[in-house]
Scaffold this motif. Structure first.
Motif, PDB file in Angstrom:
ATOM      1  N   LYS A 148       5.513   1.366  17.052  1.00  0.00           N
ATOM      2  CA  LYS A 148       5.138   2.732  17.066  1.00  0.00           C
ATOM      3  C   LYS A 148       3.530   2.926  17.194  1.00  0.00           C
ATOM      4  CE  LYS A 148       6.900   7.230  16.164  1.00  0.00           C
ATOM      5  NZ  LYS A 148       7.043   7.517  17.642  1.00  0.00           N
ATOM      6  N   THR A 156      -8.265  -1.607   0.046  1.00  0.00           N
ATOM      7  CA  THR A 156      -9.946  -1.930   0.197  1.00  0.00           C
ATOM      8  C   THR A 156     -10.181  -2.515   1.565  1.00  0.00           C
ATOM      9  OG1 THR A 156      -9.509  -4.156  -1.213  1.00  0.00           O
ATOM     10  CG2 THR A 156     -10.040  -2.090  -2.357  1.00  0.00           C
ATOM     11  N   ALA A 202     -11.464   0.120   4.130  1.00  0.00           N
ATOM     12  CA  ALA A 202     -12.807   0.426   3.841  1.00  0.00           C
ATOM     13  C   ALA A 202     -13.830  -0.378   4.170  1.00  0.00           C
ATOM     14  CB  ALA A 202     -12.868   0.801   2.552  1.00  0.00           C
ATOM     15  N   ILE A 237       0.931  -1.138   0.022  1.00  0.00           N
ATOM     16  CA  ILE A 237       0.041  -0.065   0.129  1.00  0.00           C
ATOM     17  C   ILE A 237       0.894   1.359  -0.006  1.00  0.00           C
ATOM     18  CG2 ILE A 237      -1.627   1.380   1.577  1.00  0.00           C
ATOM     19  CD1 ILE A 237      -2.878  -1.450   2.048  1.00  0.00           C
ATOM     20  N   LEU A 238       2.177   1.284   0.435  1.00  0.00           N
ATOM     21  CA  LEU A 238       3.031   2.401   0.715  1.00  0.00           C
ATOM     22  C   LEU A 238       3.692   2.661  -0.553  1.00  0.00           C
ATOM     23  CD1 LEU A 238       4.359   1.804   4.187  1.00  0.00           C
ATOM     24  CD2 LEU A 238       2.542   3.256   3.636  1.00  0.00           C
ATOM     25  N   ILE A 239       3.797   1.666  -1.197  1.00  0.00           N
ATOM     26  CA  ILE A 239       4.479   2.197  -2.556  1.00  0.00           C
ATOM     27  C   ILE A 239       3.457   2.414  -3.655  1.00  0.00           C
ATOM     28  CG2 ILE A 239       6.342   0.854  -2.093  1.00  0.00           C
ATOM     29  CD1 ILE A 239       5.431  -1.290  -3.973  1.00  0.00           C
ATOM     30  N   GLY A 240       2.071   2.397  -3.290  1.00  0.00           N
ATOM     31  CA  GLY A 240       0.875   2.686  -4.291  1.00  0.00           C
ATOM     32  C   GLY A 240       0.675   1.491  -5.123  1.00  0.00           C
ATOM     33  N   GLN A 241       1.244   0.184  -4.828  1.00  0.00           N
ATOM     34  CA  GLN A 241       0.876  -0.984  -5.706  1.00  0.00           C
ATOM     35  C   GLN A 241      -0.647  -1.481  -5.678  1.00  0.00           C
ATOM     36  OE1 GLN A 241       3.873  -3.915  -5.603  1.00  0.00           O
ATOM     37  NE2 GLN A 241       2.587  -5.510  -6.440  1.00  0.00           N
ATOM     38  N   ILE A 242      -1.145  -1.464  -4.477  1.00  0.00           N
ATOM     39  CA  ILE A 242      -2.473  -1.977  -4.287  1.00  0.00           C
ATOM     40  C   ILE A 242      -3.302  -0.646  -3.425  1.00  0.00           C
ATOM     41  CG2 ILE A 242      -2.066  -4.273  -4.320  1.00  0.00           C
ATOM     42  CD1 ILE A 242      -2.405  -4.253  -1.218  1.00  0.00           C
ATOM     43  N   ILE A 243      -4.476  -0.736  -3.901  1.00  0.00           N
ATOM     44  CA  ILE A 243      -5.493   0.278  -3.042  1.00  0.00           C
ATOM     45  C   ILE A 243      -6.028  -0.608  -1.610  1.00  0.00           C
ATOM     46  CG2 ILE A 243      -7.619   1.541  -3.309  1.00  0.00           C
ATOM     47  CD1 ILE A 243      -7.227   1.709  -6.155  1.00  0.00           C
ATOM     48  N   SER A 261      -9.382   6.505  13.153  1.00  0.00           N
ATOM     49  CA  SER A 261      -8.223   6.802  12.208  1.00  0.00           C
ATOM     50  C   SER A 261      -8.010   5.682  11.674  1.00  0.00           C
ATOM     51  CB  SER A 261      -7.082   7.325  12.714  1.00  0.00           C
ATOM     52  OG  SER A 261      -6.781   6.577  14.040  1.00  0.00           O
ATOM     53  N   ILE A 262      -7.295   5.499  10.415  1.00  0.00           N
ATOM     54  CA  ILE A 262      -6.816   4.425   9.562  1.00  0.00           C
ATOM     55  C   ILE A 262      -5.319   4.661   9.562  1.00  0.00           C
ATOM     56  CG2 ILE A 262      -6.849   2.934   7.470  1.00  0.00           C
ATOM     57  CD1 ILE A 262      -9.951   4.215   7.508  1.00  0.00           C
ATOM     58  N   TYR A 263      -4.193   3.730   9.715  1.00  0.00           N
ATOM     59  CA  TYR A 263      -2.910   4.010   9.633  1.00  0.00           C
ATOM     60  C   TYR A 263      -2.549   2.871   8.508  1.00  0.00           C
ATOM     61  CZ  TYR A 263      -2.282   7.148  13.609  1.00  0.00           C
ATOM     62  OH  TYR A 263      -2.317   8.049  14.598  1.00  0.00           O
ATOM     63  N   SER A 264      -1.951   3.329   7.446  1.00  0.00           N
ATOM     64  CA  SER A 264      -1.059   2.173   6.742  1.00  0.00           C
ATOM     65  C   SER A 264       0.518   2.319   7.285  1.00  0.00           C
ATOM     66  CB  SER A 264      -1.150   2.441   5.313  1.00  0.00           C
ATOM     67  OG  SER A 264      -2.280   1.981   4.847  1.00  0.00           O
ATOM     68  N   ILE A 265       1.197   1.208   7.767  1.00  0.00           N
ATOM     69  CA  ILE A 265       2.420   1.412   7.951  1.00  0.00           C
ATOM     70  C   ILE A 265       3.401   0.285   7.666  1.00  0.00           C
ATOM     71  CG2 ILE A 265       1.713   2.430  10.265  1.00  0.00           C
ATOM     72  CD1 ILE A 265       2.298  -0.152  11.670  1.00  0.00           C
TER      73      ILE A 265
END
Lengths: 428, 428
Positions: free
Chosen positions: B51, B20, B23, B12-18, B38-42
């Protein structure tokens, strides 16, 4: 350099919309050579915004915020930012002129509330929004740059690409990164890897990197390199692409995110030729892909979507006893469908699909995923068999992609075009 | 109660997948009455995971983690969790048996590394994964519950719905929340609001809430209420739905996320009748929607996709002089297309589309977005005009939805079915 993306607004937190903005920004940052450390979605409150900013300033050097700048929510977010950056307010004359012009051109008197859209924290620099009234804003505090953009995707994308990226590259002294993406269809990631690993090794000498980006039946190969002082990077990339193409020429159809249906359309239009489709298992999806290209009516005449066997017979003239003897999912039926569509719709080319999309309808002899694709051209007709998986939706998409790839090759063969003739070398 | 969703992994952090998964989880939590803070992608590192946990324990009472439990990355995430919860390890016998069975049933010797999948922090409770080998894990520290699940969507969804939700409701003493969603097509959010506001007011008495959830040409109306001790909530909801339906019966087509193409298919199948399509401006998308329903071959015979005018004439028998005189985008052509398809494909019903999808091809008289939809049934044929916007993709989808809605009404009329006859009341 590390970055954080922060999405502000409740639509994502209640699961009403999927956060596609962050994925897009993450891919863009990645392409710039910036590592995305984390993505946060937070609520549209001053408290949540302040907390996210507090947690970001020591962790990353770049914060991209989207959302929370709509006309009704304007005050909270901008005020939260002004607060956190301890800033006064200014009226930005360019934004004001844009908002006034927007209303004047429609002959509507401007509501006073819209004046507020031109009010921005005085410490920020404006990133012009060509497509809307809420401007992008650029802040700096400590060693971190903070960029706030509206959440409307096309507004955000234009602000980021046209306004923010040049500033990011300049102010944060990024080495300019150069990419070239090669689009392939019909081969998996690991099979590609086996073929091109020796070539991939040769990239190291020039400090070029290769990424395999698989998605929905395609694999994109992205070569990246930093612009060197001698500015030879473009030539080196070009040379490496030239070395790569012959290795995978069966699968390459274009560069830089061009779609296969666009390539097929472009080639057909340039040859002034037409095509028809005859679909069974793809159920209209192949036609939908072709007609999703604006201007496709110039080369696409239509489709006979013959889901039922009697439709294959009555509409396309497939012989009833061929279906009885060999079944609808067979080489002969695929051929007769393609021939029938070419004749019915009076086109230069036709392509047919017949198969078992699943999840039901498979047999021992023809399991779910068995597909025949037929191709008819002025000089010949043939059909090829493919084995897909057992996932209906994926089978439909993969079959349509294989069909388009076969069409591309047949149109090129018929018109004696080489790969070099049809590739758009500078498709950026 | 407040929750945070944490997605672990670099895709997700490299934008390869969305993302979902988040959501989906956010919508589920919202439906349970839990507010997503909140939603975190790490990133998939112990540091990032620690952290995120540190930042969560004082802020929220529920943390849902997904991802980072794949076979190759197993160790880092589980070890990071064991570390943070200061836990030893245990072997979970159920998970071990499941992994062993998985390999035994395929006749493959089990690699030693797979034993590790049964190794879990001893302080956690296991949430069984029915569809894969990495189990879900339930932790508690302070007043916060932490749930870790694999990132594969269908594994995660099953663990969450079947294992986590009952525990969340029980352990966190949530009032059980009840929903009913009414699916509408053909009316916008604000027009709906005008019609049903008085009815909406009457919900307050029972502490019921209404949400308008617009998406892609549809508006879902979701009624929510907490289960009261007298357990009358189901009856009250039923009564309120019964009051609502007559107000918007022209637009309602189903309940609880049933798709319009499923409803149409269900009704046709129950009447043992068939349909064909004749598409121009929708370019195959209408057929694609119909055939995306598994089992559609029982009632769908096919489509004549006549993009070119001569295809309309040659395939569907539209009169050439009608097109010359009135243009392809006209009531008469829509009618002739529908009649032609019904005859050609020998079906009970047929539906046709002809319009200017855009972005080009509009005129003053017929601007982009002008669409005619034709309906042919055993007793009559007619066509209706619609004005869509100027966005090609949206026009295509909206036109297909309008066409399906008209088909639904015509099939019901022909078979003298009422809305009550065709609604699935308990579609959960």
């Amino acid at each position: 350099m590390k970055a954080r993306i922060v999405t502000i607004g409740d639509e994502i937190l209640i699961g009403q919309i999927i956060d596609t903005n962050s994925a897009w920004l993450a891919a863009q940052l990645n392409a710039l050579g910036v590592r995305v450390h984390s993505i946060y979605s937070i609520s549209d409150t001053a408290e949540a915004i302040h907390k996210a900013l507090d947690e970001s300033i020591d962790q990353v050097e770049l914060v991209l915020m989207t959302g929370g700048l709509g006309p009704t929510k304007d005050d909270i977010t901008k005020a939260a930012l002004a607060d956190w950056f301890e800033s006064d307010w200014k009226i930005d004359e360019t934004v004001l002129a844009r908002v006034k012009h927007h209303f004047a051109s429609r002959g509507i008197p401007m509501p006073a509330v819209n004046l507020d859209q031109a009010k921005v924290p005085s410490v920020c620099e404006i990133l012009t929004n060509e497509h809307g009234s809420a401007p992008g804003m650029w802040f700096k505090k400590g060693n971190t740059v903070f960029i706030s953009m509206p959440g409307v995707p096309y507004e955000m994308k234009a602000i980021f690409a046209d306004q923010a990226v040049p500033k990011i590259v300049e102010r944060l002294s990024l080495s300019k990164i150069v990419h070239k993406t090669i689009m392939t269809q019909g081969i998996g990631e690991s099979s590609l890897m086996e073929i091109i690993t020796p070539w991939e090794e040769s990239l190291k000498e020039f400090d070029l990197k290769l990424a395999y980006l698989p998605s929905y039946g395609l694999v994109r190969l992205r070569i990246s390199g930093y612009e060197t002082t001698n500015a030879a990077i473009d030539q080196i990339m070009q040379q490496k692409v030239d070395e790569l193409l012959p290795l995978i020429s069966d699968f390459v159809y274009g560069f830089d995110d061009e779609k296969l249906e666009q390539v097929v359309g472009r080639i057909l239009a340039s040859c002034d030729q037409t095509i028809a489709t005859a679909e069974s298992c793809t159920g209209g999806y192949l036609a939908h892909m072709i007609t999703s290209v604006s201007g496709s009516s110039a080369y696409y005449k239509g489709s006979a979507l013959t889901y039922a066997n009697d439709a294959k017979v009555n509409v396309l003239g497939v012989a009833g006893n061929t279906i009885d003897k060999l079944g609808a999912v067979s080489e002969e039926v695929a051929i007769q469908m393609a021939d029938g569509a070419r004749k019915l719709l009076q086109t230069d080319f036709a392509v047919s699909t017949t198969g078992v999309a699943g999840p039901n309808g498979g047999t021992d002899e023809k399991p779910v995923g068995t597909v025949w694709i037929g191709i008819a051209s002025p000089s010949r007709t043939y059909a090829l068999k493919f084995m897909m998986g057992n996932h209906r939706e994926r089978n439909i998409r993969r079959t349509a992609l294989h069909a388009l790839q076969l069409v591309r090759k047949e149109v090129m063969r018929e018109n004696k075009l080489s790969l070099e003739d049809v590739l758009l070398r500078n498709n950026n």
